[in-house]
Structures are given as C-alpha cells and as structure tokens.
Design a protein around this motif. Structure first.
Motif: not given
Length: 350
Positions: A86-113
C-alpha cells in the motif's frame, strides 16, 4: 509509545537530514551516473523523495502496532507485506503526480520517468524495509532503556526495604540491652535507674529523628553515642573508660546513621559487663584519600565466660555497608587475647 520523530528533541532534525541525504543521493545518481541534465535530475529526485517525507513518518504507526509477539511470524510478515504494498503504491503514484504537476513537464516514459518501474518498486520496498528496521531498533532501545530504569527503581525499592528492615532491628536491639541495664539498677539504685530512664527517652527521641535520613555527620553520630554511653555510665561508673582520637576534618564527614551504635553496645556487653576491671573503649578516626576510617577497640577479660548473643549488631553493620556502598570489604574484625577491634571504612563519594 511516543513518535521518535515528533516527540524527541533531535527527532525532526535527524529525520530531515536523512531525507535530504536521500534526495541528494537520487540527484547524484541521475545527474552524474545517468548523465541527465541538472534540472531534470533535481526534479526527478525531489518528486520521488517528497512523498517519503510524509510516508516515512507514517510508517511508525504501522510498526508500533505490529509486534512479532502478538501477531506471530506469519501475521507479522503478512501485515508488513500488505502495508508495504500500500505504501509503495501511494509513494510511486504521488511522486508521479508531483512530477507532472509542479515541474511543468510530462515525462514521455510514463511511470518509468526516473528509472524502470520495477526498480522504483524495488527501491521503495527496500526503503520501507530500512525504515521499519530503524523504527524497530528505536522501539527495542526504548524498551531496553525503560527496562533498565524499572530494574534500577526496583533495586532501589528493594535496597530501601532492606535498609529499613535493618534499621528496624537497631532500636529494639538497643532498647533490649538498655532495659536490662535499667532493670539491674531498679532495686540496687533507684535514683540512678530513674536518671537512666530519662536519658534513654532522650536518646530514643534522637534516634527516631535520625532514622529519617540515611547519612549523618560523624559529629552528630558521636554526640549520639556519648548520650548512650552516659546512660551506661550511670550503671558501670568508673569501670567504663572512653578515649577519642579524631581530627576536626573527620567530624564533618558522612557515615550511615546509627551504624556505630551496635559496636559500642557490644563493647559494653562483652567487655565492661563481663569484666571487674576498667574497660577502655577507644575510638580512632582518620580521613584518607576520600575515605573515613574508624577503628573502635575495647579490652576484655580473657578469663570471663562470654555471654551468648545472636550477633545482630555486627551482621547489621556488614549488611548496611554492602547495601549502601555496594562493597563487602568495608568492615574488618580483629580479636586478640584481650582486645577486640572493629575497623570500618566509609567512602565519601556516596
């Protein structure tokens, strides 16, 4: 149990320093080893690490309510496996959302960013396991520290109870001997017996006051002893002689209260009482290297038949010295042909 991060003085600084080290390590891996641009490496490291700042502190509540003793091995492993997923799932999901929300880029690698997703999961699980291990070590340390504190308190309570039990033997033992002396004077010398009763009441009042303290100055103890010896002087007169050899420094050093009294009682009982000739009780005191050394000597009639006793006084002294100072070598008894000496040492560091 209190949270080690929130409720301890250095908990938050240490936790933040560990988090910064984690961010820095990810940044160096991305920038130096993978050759990514500085901004991209910093964005990836911060995005992946920020959820850990909150989740790492939350893992404590998983740990504190999961114990191997209560859950068993299977329950313990299943509980942490579930919590870890559960914690690992939340961790990876939240980190992905932070990356695309606050750094104004959408990584082409998806979750493999940052790294391939399976390595992200592996890294997150290893980090979870590491944090769990650290928290369990903290719990173990806190329990161990609490156990030592409880054992220390228990030892102090047992020690206090033993000392109180030993003290409770002193006054009845002395009172028994003194009443025997009063009884012997009642018929032969009523005036002296009345004087002896008055001094006895004064002495006992003083002794009861001193029972409230563990240590007392040698001066106060000797004043107390002199009061007792005055009581015995009423009975024995010139057959009881006293000599003192002590420095002014010794008078202010500390000894356990009432600990000398049984020695003078023994000198009266086995020396003066059993001899027709004068008996001298010599008290010698010296201060040496942080210790107070006291020797009490009395002569006795070697041809007299010694009265039988239970040895309460000497055993009492030996046991009190062991309990108070933690040593069994502070009393030495020397018996000669016509002299009996007790050597005592009192460390002044207690």
């Amino acid at each position: 149990m209190k949270h080690p991060v929130l409720h301890f003085r250095y908990g938050i600084p240490i936790y933040l320093a560990s988090w910064v080290f984690f961010v820095t390590s990810l940044f160096i891996i991305g920038w130096y080893f993978d050759g990514r641009p500085v901004y991209n490496s910093l964005a990836n490291a911060f995005s992946f690490s920020l959820p850990l700042l909150i989740l790492g502190a939350c893992i404590w509540f998983v740990v504190v309510y999961t114990s191997l003793e209560n859950s068993g091995v299977a329950g313990f492993l299943l509980h942490h496996l579930t919590a870890g997923i559960i914690i690992v799932g939340l961790w990876i999901s939240l980190s992905y959302q932070i990356r695309i929300t606050f750094f104004d880029t959408y990584p082409q690698e998806g979750l493999n960013w940052i790294i391939p997703i399976h390595w992200q999961i592996f890294l997150a699980l290893c980090t979870y396991d590491y944090i769990v291990m650290v928290y369990y070590l903290i719990i173990y340390y806190q329990n161990f520290k609490e156990k030592l504190t409880n054992e220390s308190e228990l030892k102090n309570l047992v020690k206090e109870a033993e000392l109180n039990a030993l003290k409770s033997q002193i006054n009845p033992h002395f009172l028994f001997n003194s009443l025997n002396s009063v009884s012997s004077l009642t018929l032969s010398n009523p005036e002296d017996s009345r004087e002896m009763v008055v001094k006895l009441s004064t002495f006992l009042r003083y002794s009861l006051d001193q029972n409230l303290k563990e240590l007392n100055s040698l001066k106060n103890e000797l004043d107390n002893i002199r009061l007792y010896l005055e009581i015995e002087k009423v009975r024995f007169g010139d057959r009881l002689q006293l000599e003192y050899d002590l420095t002014e420094t010794c008078r202010h050093l500390k000894i356990p209260n009432l600990i000398l009294q049984p020695l003078f009682e023994n000198a009266i009982k086995y020396g003066v009482h059993e001899s027709l000739e004068p008996v001298t009780i010599r008290t010698k005191c010296r201060a040496e290297e942080g210790r107070l050394k006291i020797s009490i000597t009395n002569n006795f009639d070697p041809d007299s038949v010694p009265s039988k006793g239970k040895g309460i006084g000497l055993r009492n002294i030996q046991e009190r010295l062991r309990l108070i100072y933690g040593r069994a070598d502070l009393m030495k008894i020397v018996k000669g042909n016509d002299h009996f000496t007790v050597h005592l040492e009192f460390p002044q560091s207690v």
